[in-house]
Design an enzyme around this catalytic site. Structure first.
Site, short mmCIF file in Angstrom:
data_model
loop_
_atom_site.label_atom_id
_atom_site.label_comp_id
_atom_site.label_asym_id
_atom_site.label_seq_id
_atom_site.Cartn_x
_atom_site.Cartn_y
_atom_site.Cartn_z
N LYS A 78 -84.11 -18.05 -99.81
CA LYS A 78 -84.75 -19.58 -99.78
C LYS A 78 -83.40 -20.38 -99.45
CE LYS A 78 -86.64 -22.37 -103.69
NZ LYS A 78 -87.19 -22.36 -104.66
N SER A 158 -91.90 -24.08 -105.58
CA SER A 158 -91.22 -24.58 -104.35
C SER A 158 -90.94 -23.77 -103.45
CB SER A 158 -90.00 -25.44 -104.80
OG SER A 158 -89.21 -24.47 -105.49
N SER A 182 -91.43 -22.13 -109.87
CA SER A 182 -91.44 -22.04 -108.40
C SER A 182 -91.01 -20.93 -107.81
CB SER A 182 -90.08 -22.92 -108.18
OG SER A 182 -90.39 -24.30 -107.90
#
Lengths: 492, 95, 497
Positions: A78, A158, A182
């Site tokens: 990420k 997210s 997330s």
């Protein structure tokens, strides 16, 4: 060698060790998938040369017997984790061109275990969002589509890039971070496993901070076993993070015994929210039955302050974010916009550099901390947080894990909820309480919605009892037998 | 507690985010919606409850007084938009 | 009466008043002193704290607020704050919290300063300040808390830009906040000197004002005696005793002039400009600040245990007030001499080494008058003294056993100071030993009497005063080495006096 991408992490690891294929072959298989998956917009940065180089080094270690536990495993990271000499953006314009001189502890742990970096995965800007639509680099598209409908859907957020990339087989596994859901929410929306460990289990050092008291890194994988293996490598004490906990990391894979006889599973009444779709209720019932079939005991429990978790979260998280994001000021790194004086330079830089949702949260956070409002908002929210943690503590006197749905519904269409922040926030209604209490949670793909989209079930465990969580999740996964796959339309 | 345009302007100033006049009313609307929604916390009896100080039960970690970092000016400066003679450079500050 | 009022009344009595057109005014001063902790590494990072260095060289990733960087507290700094608190006779708070103070400034890379707002590590204490009139001003300490220093902005390097150096960013400071108990510019400097002495005794801060290890923010207001407190202005970051005096005097006069012209004082932050000798409002602080303090979520509350604090308390050195009291009680020194000797720990230690086993008053006299005088002349500190405590002690021994007269001792001291030699060596090499041999003295007396028959007659005729002249002549004849007391006694014998 396109069948290589069908192997999960555990199988790929075995294949590499047995020299059935090389790390370079495995990495190149994924690089090819990444190239064909551009339409999903999963990656902000791809590092193919570096990946092959790392894979080659892995092959060397596999050959000379010094292989680490993740040797040759190609991962997506990420883009909230700082990676040395690789662009790190947090999906924000304000970090334009930022290439850190350092490596986050979690990613360093992964490279230390032999893993290979494929690239940096897209996310909501500064991890603020539940649909991946706030990224400066454009939204990620969910590999899943409703049956008989080509409308693009969000992958959740997210960690949407991570979830979509794992679901579409663009990487073998990925890291995510979870501040209010997330990891688990996009996991549920893409049919993947998303695991948020106990706060303090993984170091936050080198992860771009959103809300410090809530942020926690975790694995995003195709299976519960993969999540256990990946977390094993990510977790550990870090003297550079004051909130990282000094406890040994157990062998999480060994916890996957498949035996949950006598396990006490809590079913919290408060998660049966108004307007919950029948298919979610049905899935939850099915999950309860699967665990009961495995020999677990189901116990009704109450978590009375659940409904206050989301509003408390939307005070605490923006407050911390407003302060954490003050460092993006156009002085030390990233974007700078000119201004007639220093203050104007600050204001122009931050107006240009942050997107609408980030600005909204900074403004809310600034407001709730400002003179006269601190007690009414921030302090009150932190007291409510104590009550939420106490609810869980009381429940864990009676049960070992708690079973809930992960989300109130399946993936939704891109653009469907961007006009109404609160309806967007409600996506996290089932995931936020675990963040507020610092507890571990895992989302396991458990079924398909009527529209043919994946749905997840969540297990929440005691602090630092990831083993029980994995054990129960393994049984759930087994019983659910979730084998559905999205159509690979992006390869056309 | 409703947020008006002036309050948004003041908060944006505190947060150092330029906001155009025409952006104020929609922002005020959004902030009011969110603040109105979190008002439900007022239902909770918190009189006897201590605010949470940490999500983990642990004690504050400490480091020894040893020099273990520094002497990396190139790393410190390499991402800066503007530098000169080893300094960060910003528009003139008047004290 | 409340405790505050009692203090107030006490202070009113001792206050130094300034004459204005409308009558006398009283200055009310409170100080916030920032003292840099004498640590090797910074408060929350492993970067060095050494003064100077190339720009941005003493900076870690944490100090530059790189994304994802986290603070971890330096335990030595915590201990020094507690030591200092104990030295200020203050309450130690076993529970304290680090807060973020949020504001934007280029030398504040995080966009917030980690400080302690609601729960400081040290609570109320006091500093006793000796006043020139022999009195004591008790300045109450409100609190002491730990915080990070900011970097440094240079404004004069470029016409339109400022340069930022983060070397100081994150250095550990103790902010020591006093109550408004100070009543004059002189008291303010005496307070700061006393605080500096205490910190240096404790070793928690080197007190080097030139290098910025100690800086003061000064809150100044004025009032007519007996009335309630006036509006105060804060003068930021004054870093020398002289500037503190000048800034306070200027600021008090400025406020009095405004008030006497019928104006009012606006609470504001001001800057002292040493070049112009005046204070002016800070433009960067015009905007009212809203620091949005909240507990730093990267850190947990700091929890100490009483046994740990007790351990530190047992390890504290004797502090200046106690030392002074002991010097007065045990050594019979005057309060003034005792104050001078305890002002620096090194001085007090030096003195005690000299005084050990000797007459403490004579030792004090020699250290203060002779040694300090000589050191002052060449601008050296006690640590750089060419004469060691052992050497000075030996000199006093030679004085005590009458090997040297006090005049000879002074000569020997001067040679010691110049050469660094032991007094015994100087005495032997130069034959400066006092003559106590009565035969030699008698011979000299006889010679002087023989050479001055007329004066002998005069003494015999009753002019006793001339005896002193004879002593002088005999001393001269022995190059000052004769013991004057023996000379005196023997002369009296010769004249049957």
């Amino acid at each position: 060698m396109s069948d290589l991408i069908e192997l999960d992490l555990a199988a790929a690891r075995d294949g590499l060790r047995a020299k059935e294929f090389s790390a370079v072959e495995l990495t190149e298989a994924y690089l090819a998938e990444m190239a064909r998956g551009e339409a999903l917009n999963c990656f902000i940065t791809q590092v193919p040369e570096r990946a092959v180089e790392m894979a080659r080094a892995s092959d060397g270690r596999l050959a000379d017997g010094t292989a680490g536990m993740l040797e040759g495993i190609p991962l997506g990271i990420k883009d909230l984790f700082c990676t040395k000499d690789v662009l790190t953006t947090a999906a924000s314009h304000i970090l334009d061109g930022f290439t850190p001189a350092y490596e986050s502890t979690v990613s360093a742990n992964l490279w230390g275990a032999g893993a290979v970096l494929l690239g940096k995965l897209n996310l909501d800007e500064f991890a603020m969002g539940s649909s991946n639509e706030t990224s400066y680099y454009g939204g990620v598209v969910n590999p899943w589509r409703r049956k008989d409908d080509d409308a693009p859907l969000v992958p959740g957020g997210s960690s949407g890039g991570s979830a979509a990339a794992v679901a579409a087989r663009l990487c073998l596994a990925a890291t995510g971070t979870d501040t209010g859901g997330s990891i688990r929410q996009p996991g549920a929306l893409t049919g993947t496993v998303g695991m948020k460990p106990t706060y303090g289990r993984c170091s936050r050092w080198g992860i771009v901070a959103f809300a410090s008291s809530l942020d926690q890194a975790g694995p995003m994988t195709r299976s519960v076993r993969d999540a256990a293996i990946l977390l094993q490598a990510m977790a550990g004490h870090d003297t550079m993070d004051s909130t990282s906990v000094d406890r040994p990391v157990p062998d999480y894979s060994a916890a996957l015994t498949g035996d949950i006889r006598g396990l006490r599973v809590g079913i919290p009444a408060e998660y049966r929210v108004d307007g919950m779709p029948p298919e979610i209720e049905k899935l939850w019932q099915a999950g309860q039955q699967w665990l009961r079939d495995g020999g677990a005991e189901l116990i009704d429990i109450n978590l009375p302050h659940t409904k206050y978790a989301l509003p408390a979260y939307y005070i605490v998280a923006p407050a911390e974010a407003s302060s954490n994001l003050a460092r993006y000021d156009g002085v030390k790194y990233g974007l700078r916009m000119p201004g007639k004086d220093l203050i104007e330079m600050y204001e122009n830089t931050r107006a240009e550099g942050f997107g609408a949702e980030v600005k909204r949260r900074i403004l809310i956070g600034t407001y709730v901390l400002s003179a006269g409002y601190y007690d009414a908002y921030y302090l009150r929210a932190q007291r409510v947080r104590t009550l939420i943690a106490e609810d869980f503590r009381a429940a864990y006197d009676k049960v070992d894990v708690i079973l809930t749905p992960t989300t109130p519904g399946p993936a939704f269409a891109i653009g469907a909820r961007t006009d109404d922040p609160i309806s967007m926030y409600l996506n996290d209604v089932f995931t936020v309480p675990a963040n507020l209490a610092g507890l571990p949670g895992i989302s396991v793909p458990a079924g398909l919605s009527e529209s043919g989209l994946p749905l997840g079930l969540q297990l929440i465990g005691r602090a630092f009892d990831e083993e029980t969580l994995f054990r129960a999740a393994g049984v759930l996964e087994q019983a659910a037998g979730f084998a559905a796959r999205p159509q690979t339309w992006w390869k056309d | 507690m409703t947020v008006d345009n002036e309050t948004v302007r003041r908060i944006a100033r505190l947060a150092r985010i330029a906001v155009k006049d025409e952006e104020l009313p929609p922002l005020a609307g959004e902030l009011n919606a969110i603040l109105g929604w979190v008002e439900q916390l007022n239902e909770v009896d918190i009189a006897q409850v201590a605010p949470m100080t940490s999500a983990v039960q642990t004690t504050l970690k400490q480091r020894d007084d040893a020099v273990t970092a520094g002497h990396i000016p190139d790393d410190i400066l390499k991402n800066a938009p503007e530098t000169e003679l080893g300094f960060f450079v910003v528009p003139k500050v008047v004290e | 009466m409340s405790i505050e009022e009692i203090y107030d009344a006490k202070h009113d009595a001792g206050g130094e008043l300034i004459a204005g057109a409308t009558g006398d005014w009283e200055i009310i001063i409170g100080m916030e002193v920032h003292a840099q902790i004498a640590s090797r590494a910074k408060l929350f990072s492993g970067a060095p704290t050494d003064f100077g260095g190339e720009p941005n060289d003493h900076v870690s990733l944490v100090d530059a607020a790189m994304p994802g960087m986290l603070p971890v507290i330096n335990n030595f700094c915590v201990e020094q704050a507690v030591r200092t608190g104990l030295g200020l006779k203050a309450e130690i708070n076993l529970y304290s919290v680090f807060d973020r103070k949020n504001y934007f400034y280029p030398d504040l890379p995080q966009g917030y300063q980690i400080s302690q707002f609601k729960y400081p590590i040290v609570g109320r204490g006091e500093v006793r300040v000796d006043l020139p009139d022999g009195g004591t001003r008790v300045v109450r300490i409100e609190r002491l808390h730990l915080e990070q220093d900011a970097g440094k902005s240079l404004h004069d390097q470029h016409p339109s830009m400022s340069y930022v150096d983060l070397n100081r960013s994150g250095v550990a400071l103790m902010e020591i906040v006093s109550q408004p108990d100070i009543r004059s510019a002189e008291e303010a400097t005496l307070y700061l000197e006393k605080l500096r002495t205490i910190l240096r005794y404790l070793g928690t801060c080197d007190g080097n004002m030139q290098e910025g290890s100690m800086r003061a923010d000064i809150n100044v207001s004025v009032r007519k005696p007996g009335t309630s407190l006036g509006t105060r202005c804060e003068i930021k970051n004054v870093n020398s005793m002289r500037f503190i005096r000048q800034a306070i005097d200027y600021e008090a006069r400025r406020q009095i002039d405004i008030l006497e012209d019928g104006g009012e004082i606006h609470q504001e932050t001001r800057l002292y400009d040493p070049g112009k000798g005046e204070t002016r409002a800070m433009r960067s602080k015009e905007e009212s600040h809203d620091y949005r303090y909240f507990p730093d979520p990267d850190l947990l509350p700091l929890e100490l245990t009483q046994p740990w604090v007790d351990d530190i308390a047992r390890g504290l050195p004797e502090l200046p007030d106690e030392k002074k009291a002991r010097f007065i009680d045990a050594f019979g020194l005057s309060p003034y001499d005792a104050s001078v000797l305890v002002a620096e720990r090194e001085t007090a230690d030096f003195y005690e080494a000299v005084a050990r086993g000797r007459d403490p008053k004579i030792a004090a006299n020699w250290v203060i008058t002779n040694l300090f005088g000589a050191l002052n002349e060449i601008g050296k500190t006690i640590a750089e003294s060419p004469v060691s405590a052992e050497q000075l002690g030996s000199l006093l021994d030679l004085l005590a056993d009458k090997t040297l007269s006090s005049r000879l001792a002074k000569d020997v001291f001067e040679i010691m100071f110049e050469t660094g030699d032991d007094p015994q060596k100087i005495v032997e090499d130069r034959g400066l030993k006092q003559v106590t041999d009565t035969g030699a003295i008698e011979a000299a007396i006889d010679r002087v009497m023989a050479e001055n028959p007329d004066k002998v007659e005069e003494v015999k005729a009753g002019k006793d005063k001339l005896l002193g002249w004879f002593v002088g002549q005999v001393m001269k004849a022995t190059q000052g080495k004769a013991n004057p007391q023996i000379v005196n006694e023997m002369l009296r014998g010769k004249f049957d006096l």
